[in-house]
Design a protein around this motif. Structure first.
Motif, short mmCIF file in Angstrom:
data_model
loop_
_atom_site.label_atom_id
_atom_site.label_comp_id
_atom_site.label_asym_id
_atom_site.label_seq_id
_atom_site.Cartn_x
_atom_site.Cartn_y
_atom_site.Cartn_z
N UNK A 1 7.60 -15.85 -1.39
CA UNK A 1 6.46 -16.61 -0.85
C UNK A 1 5.81 -17.36 -2.00
N UNK A 2 6.40 -18.47 -2.40
CA UNK A 2 5.92 -19.18 -3.61
C UNK A 2 4.43 -19.57 -3.53
N UNK A 3 3.95 -19.82 -2.31
CA UNK A 3 2.54 -20.22 -2.18
C UNK A 3 1.60 -19.12 -2.67
N UNK A 4 2.03 -17.87 -2.54
CA UNK A 4 1.17 -16.74 -2.90
C UNK A 4 0.76 -16.80 -4.37
N UNK A 5 1.72 -17.17 -5.22
CA UNK A 5 1.42 -17.19 -6.66
C UNK A 5 0.31 -18.18 -6.96
N UNK A 6 0.41 -19.36 -6.31
CA UNK A 6 -0.61 -20.39 -6.52
C UNK A 6 -1.97 -19.92 -6.02
N UNK A 7 -1.96 -19.06 -4.99
CA UNK A 7 -3.23 -18.59 -4.41
C UNK A 7 -3.77 -17.36 -5.16
N UNK A 8 -3.08 -16.98 -6.21
CA UNK A 8 -3.57 -15.87 -7.04
C UNK A 8 -3.24 -14.49 -6.51
N UNK A 9 -2.28 -14.41 -5.58
CA UNK A 9 -1.90 -13.09 -5.04
C UNK A 9 -1.01 -12.40 -6.08
N UNK A 10 -1.36 -11.17 -6.40
CA UNK A 10 -0.60 -10.53 -7.47
C UNK A 10 -0.64 -9.00 -7.33
N UNK A 11 0.33 -8.38 -7.95
CA UNK A 11 0.37 -6.91 -7.92
C UNK A 11 -0.78 -6.31 -8.71
N UNK A 12 -1.37 -7.10 -9.59
CA UNK A 12 -2.45 -6.54 -10.41
C UNK A 12 -3.70 -6.26 -9.56
N UNK A 13 -3.73 -6.78 -8.34
CA UNK A 13 -4.86 -6.49 -7.45
C UNK A 13 -4.59 -5.27 -6.57
N UNK A 14 -3.50 -4.59 -6.87
CA UNK A 14 -3.18 -3.38 -6.09
C UNK A 14 -3.31 -2.16 -7.02
N UNK A 15 -4.28 -1.29 -6.73
CA UNK A 15 -4.42 -0.04 -7.50
C UNK A 15 -3.51 0.98 -6.83
N UNK A 16 -2.67 1.61 -7.58
CA UNK A 16 -1.77 2.55 -6.93
C UNK A 16 -1.86 3.94 -7.56
N UNK A 17 -1.72 4.94 -6.71
CA UNK A 17 -1.74 6.32 -7.18
C UNK A 17 -0.79 7.14 -6.31
N UNK A 18 -0.08 8.03 -6.96
CA UNK A 18 0.85 8.89 -6.21
C UNK A 18 0.29 10.30 -6.13
N UNK A 19 0.27 10.89 -4.95
CA UNK A 19 -0.17 12.30 -4.88
C UNK A 19 1.03 13.15 -4.49
N UNK A 20 1.26 14.17 -5.29
CA UNK A 20 2.49 14.93 -5.08
C UNK A 20 2.31 16.20 -4.26
N UNK A 21 1.09 16.53 -3.91
CA UNK A 21 0.90 17.64 -2.96
C UNK A 21 -0.42 17.46 -2.22
N UNK A 22 -0.68 18.37 -1.30
CA UNK A 22 -1.84 18.20 -0.43
C UNK A 22 -3.16 18.31 -1.19
N UNK A 23 -3.22 19.20 -2.17
CA UNK A 23 -4.47 19.37 -2.93
C UNK A 23 -4.78 18.07 -3.67
N UNK A 24 -3.73 17.48 -4.21
CA UNK A 24 -3.87 16.22 -4.92
C UNK A 24 -4.34 15.12 -3.96
N UNK A 25 -3.75 15.10 -2.77
CA UNK A 25 -4.12 14.09 -1.76
C UNK A 25 -5.60 14.24 -1.38
N UNK A 26 -6.00 15.52 -1.20
CA UNK A 26 -7.39 15.80 -0.83
C UNK A 26 -8.34 15.32 -1.93
N UNK A 27 -7.97 15.61 -3.17
CA UNK A 27 -8.82 15.22 -4.29
C UNK A 27 -8.93 13.70 -4.39
#
Ligand code: ATP
Length: 448
Positions: free
Chosen positions: A163-189
């Protein structure tokens, strides 16, 4: 009076003008809330002081409260709430189906079997929410919580580059905060502690929170071995869903989660029974997106006394009209079904009609009925504002349908099948149920 507890910095506490009034208030048990809600006349009667004195005190108290409240509003990092908004899914037809797109202030659930494209859609949303309002987005950032490994950044990158237009519109992965939770306690926290802190710090910049998937740890770790455990688990689920709802509301954002499916086998009861419309089992089909033919099939199945080897009822789509007609007969006319089992208890006035003889065998076809239900049950469903089902099925390729299989020269049998994908709005606060065919391309989820 509880003025010191409610407003410890109040000037009225040490104002000599009101020392007698405060004493009278103390003796009569009147509290601050009374002063904010009752009329001066009522208060004067309760505290046995002059109405003018009470009126003046009430005015000053209200003024102090207003000042405090306005101060709080000014200091708040969140803009005043102006109701749900929506953002595009990056596909016009899907947006139309959803009455605009994905709505804020609530939980949207995307459920379906494995490889139906749930994660593809979620990644697509993580990008489209970043679009400006003029482009259909919310100019917002996204928090992507994963439970089954890391965020597939390569796939996101490939969506972006297609989607080449996205780059021009400033859409980027840097606006996505990501976190992985590996168990339920982690998910809850993460949901109860880290996410609220991040949202508060972002000062309203985050407009989408994704959990992929919400049920992965829950279904493993919340086993119902006893009634007590099941109640505790329900409570746990309720609290988690409520927390997500509150965050969606307080920060004017959309919460979108993926959910996997489990099985809901047919109830194999030897006793024929007709479910009431108010029963959960009766309503379940509509709550989880089953086809009408499956819903009718299940109702008939229980009415005939569940028996997995009973071939007398069919559930194929082609048989929908037939089943409906039989249901009509059962409900309106009805007569004794001669194979009623000995000793089985049948509710009064319940009669069954045997299908026309010879019909069943003539019509016998491959059974094809739904039995999958989204995980986490009714407790979770009650908190979901929009439930979207993604379905995948296979049908013979056009070559096979035309009877031209002998012309095929390849060695990959997979190419003889066509994948058919359907997106279904099962229920939504914002739009009527509906469905649309989609495919997965390098750009993500797209309709034809
Ligand atoms: N670049 C691509 N082009 C076309 N199809 C793709 C592409 N990348 C992935 N797919 C298809 O997407 C599907 C997998 O989608 P996805 O991972 O979203 O499934 P899912 O529903 O999240 O499954 P699970 O519950 O197992 O995580 C596969 O059928 C795969 O063929």
């Amino acid at each position: 009076m509880d003025l010191y507890d409610e407003l410890p910095e109040s000037k009225l506490l040490c104002d000599e003008e009101f020392s007698y009034l405060l004493e009278a208030v103390q003796q009569s048990g009147v509290c601050v809330v009374d002063f904010l809600t009752l009329t001066s006349k009522e208060l004067a009667r309760l505290v046995q002081r002059s109405i003018n004195e009470v009126f003046r005190f009430q005015q000053l108290l209200t003024h102090e409260y207003n000042e405090k409240y306005l101060d709080m509003c000014e200091n708040s990092s969140i803009s005043p709430d102006d109701g749900p908004k929506y953002f595009t899914t990056a596909d016009v037809a899907i947006d139309e189906l959803l009455s605009g797109g994905i709505f804020t202030h609530g939980i949207t659930e995307i459920f379906g079997e494995s490889s139906t494209g749930k994660s593809q859609l979620l990644m697509q949303l993580a990008l489209s929410v970043q679009l400006s309002e003029a482009e259909g987005g919310l100019a917002g950032k996204c928090v992507y919580i994963t439970t089954e490994g890391d965020l597939p950044t390569q796939r996101l990158e490939s969506m972006l580059s297609s989607r080449p237009a996205y780059e021009k519109l400033g859409i980027s992965q840097s606006n996505i905060f990501t976190v992985n939770c590996n168990d339920l306690i982690n998910q809850e926290h993460i949901i109860n502690v880290q996410l609220p802190i991040l949202l508060e710090r972002s000062r309203g910049a985050i407009k989408l929170v994704i959990v992929d998937s919400i049920s992965h740890h829950l279904r493993v770790e919340l086993q119902n071995k006893s009634f007590r455990e099941s109640q505790e688990n329900k409570n746990y689920l309720d609290k988690m869903a409520e927390k997500l709802q509150i965050l969606a509301h307080d920060y004017s954002l959309a919460v979108v989660v993926a959910n996997q499916v489990g099985d809901k086998p047919l109830v194999n009861s030897p006793v024929a029974h007709k479910a009431q419309v108010t029963d959960y089992d009766y309503q379940l089909g509509w709550l989880v997106g089953w086809r009408n033919s499956t819903i009718l099939y299940r109702q008939m199945y229980s009415m005939l006394g569940g028996n997995p080897n009973n071939d007398e009822i069919l559930s194929d789509d082609e048989d929908y009209m037939l089943i409906e007609k039989m249901m009509e007969n059962i409900n309106n006319r009805g007569y004794e079904f001669s194979t009623q089992r000995e000793g089985s208890v049948r509710p009064e006035n319940m009669t069954f009609e045997r299908p026309p003889s010879g019909f069943i065998n003539r019509q016998k076809k491959k059974r094809k009925f739904d039995y999958h239900v989204p995980n986490l049950g009714l407790t979770w469903s009650n908190h979901v504002s929009t439930r979207i089902l993604l379905q995948k099925s296979f049908k013979a390729s056009t070559m096979i349908q035309r009877g031209e299989a002998h012309l095929y020269r390849g060695d990959d049998s997979a190419s003889l099948w066509l994948v058919k994908r359907i997106m279904k709005i099962v229920y939504s606060t914002f739009v009527k149920p509906g469905q649309i065919a989609y495919q997965i391309t390098k750009r993500g989820i797209e309709t034809a």
